[in-house]
Design an enzyme around this catalytic site. Structure first.
Site, PDB file in Angstrom:
ATOM      1  N   VAL A   1       0.235  -2.343  10.590  1.00 49.92           N
ATOM      2  CA  VAL A   1       0.834  -1.848  11.828  1.00 49.92           C
ATOM      3  C   VAL A   1       0.325  -2.646  13.035  1.00 49.92           C
ATOM      4  CG1 VAL A   1       1.317   0.495  11.027  1.00 49.92           C
ATOM      5  CG2 VAL A   1      -0.923   0.005  11.979  1.00 49.92           C
TER       6      VAL A   1
ATOM      7  N   GLU B   1       0.871  -1.180   0.000  1.00 48.36           N
ATOM      8  CA  GLU B   1       0.000   0.000   0.000  1.00 48.36           C
ATOM      9  C   GLU B   1       0.916   1.242   0.000  1.00 48.36           C
ATOM     10  OE1 GLU B   1      -2.010   0.023   3.783  1.00 48.36           O
ATOM     11  OE2 GLU B   1      -3.552   1.440   3.153  1.00 48.36           O
TER      12      GLU B   1
ATOM     13  N   CYS C   1      -4.790  -3.851   2.672  1.00 45.52           N
ATOM     14  CA  CYS C   1      -4.462  -3.838   4.100  1.00 45.52           C
ATOM     15  C   CYS C   1      -5.656  -4.133   5.001  1.00 45.52           C
ATOM     16  CB  CYS C   1      -3.780  -2.515   4.464  1.00 45.52           C
ATOM     17  SG  CYS C   1      -2.803  -2.662   5.978  1.00 45.52           S
TER      18      CYS C   1
ATOM     19  N   LYS D   1      -9.716   1.342  -1.778  1.00 48.87           N
ATOM     20  CA  LYS D   1      -9.868   0.649  -0.477  1.00 48.87           C
ATOM     21  C   LYS D   1     -11.249   0.875   0.124  1.00 48.87           C
ATOM     22  CE  LYS D   1      -7.217   0.242   3.875  1.00 48.87           C
ATOM     23  NZ  LYS D   1      -6.000   0.763   4.542  1.00 48.87           N
TER      24      LYS D   1
HETATM   25  C1  ACM Z   1      -3.863  -0.230   7.181  1.00 50.08           C
HETATM   26  O1  ACM Z   1      -4.958  -0.486   6.677  1.00 50.08           O
HETATM   27  N1  ACM Z   1      -2.944   0.452   6.542  1.00 50.08           N
HETATM   28  C2  ACM Z   1      -3.544  -0.714   8.538  1.00 50.08           C
END
Ligand code: ACM
Length: 258
Positions: free
Chosen positions: A169, A40, A142, A109
């Site tokens: 993270v 990402e 992510c 996203k």
């Molecule tokens: C994330 O979605 N970058 C933790």
């Protein structure tokens, strides 16, 4: 046919897109792959403090970054999935592009994480699949992993490979993606970054998972690296976990309600 599936784990320097793109290509140059998955926001870095800062790095889906990815894809006969901040009119999206030669398609996203909600609009593309070398590939980004609907929707649409650009993270993503692969009987390729940015530490551990939930590999937590595995994508068509149980045929959507 087998598919050589690769992930790039990089350590971008914040806001240094040209340097980061070059470093990612250098990692890719050491291997041959049919499909690469990059993290990402792999070129810009992630931890923006203001919308203005994010907007300065953002590009349209036919901007210079995507053109450079297309050039690499054409030259090396590989497809690439890579995350980038996308500008569309006044809106910013946390997007990933699938580039295959001159063709490209963008996923935005769906489930934004934490501070992303301050600058980025929730994705409006929905989940789609695109054939790469005859293999249906789906993209999720992510934090989308935390919502089982993401992987399930892609698998129900026929994805055999989940390309998962990430900047993880929280600690649970790598183990969680083993379950996403297992419950949908699909391959997943999670490309995460390493390093720290303004106090945010990224956990690395980029990995590939087979449809039986087993790791093909998992990288470490601190070193930029690329890895490629040759997979047999058609094995993802078999949704049986027992002679009497096909995970998709056995679904009971009428009883699931909301
Ligand atoms: C994330 O979605 N970058 C933790």
């Amino acid at each position: 046919m087998e598919l050589r599936l690769g992930v790039v784990q990089n350590r971008p320097k914040f806001l240094k897109s040209a340097d980061n793109l070059k470093a990612a290509f250098e990692l890719m140059d050491r291997h041959e792959a049919d499909l690469w998955v990059l993290p990402e926001f792999f070129a810009s870095g992630y931890n923006f403090k203001t919308k203005r800062e994010a907007a300065k790095c953002a590009e349209s889906a036919d901007g210079p970054l995507v053109s450079l990815l297309k050039a690499y894809s054409s030259k090396n006969a590989c497809a690439i999935v890579a995350g980038f901040p996308e500008k569309a009119g006044k809106r910013l999206y946390n997007s990933a592009v699938l580039v295959d030669g001159e063709k490209s398609r963008t996923y935005r996203k769906t489930h934004l994480f934490g501070g992303e909600k301050r600058f980025f609009s929730p994705g409006d593309t929905g989940f789609w699949t695109q054939d790469v070398r005859g293999v249906p590939v789906g993209v999720m980004i992510c934090f989308d992993w935390f919502f089982p609907e993401s992987a399930r929707t892609l698998a129900l649409k026929g994805a055999q490979v989940l390309a998962h650009p990430s900047n993880l993270v929280l600690p649970w993503g790598p183990e969680g993606m083993k379950i996403r692969s297992l419950e949908n009987r699909v391959f997943s390729a999670t490309a995460n970054r390493v390093g720290a940015e303004r106090g945010l530490r990224y956990i690395g551990q980029s990995q590939m998972v087979a449809p039986n939930g087993e790791l093909c590999f998992r990288l470490g937590g601190d070193r930029p690296q690329a890895a490629v595995v040759e997979i047999e994508p058609w094995t993802a068509k078999d949704k049986k976990v027992h002679p009497a149980n096909d995970l998709f045929a056995d679904r009971r959507p009428r009883l699931y309600g909301r």
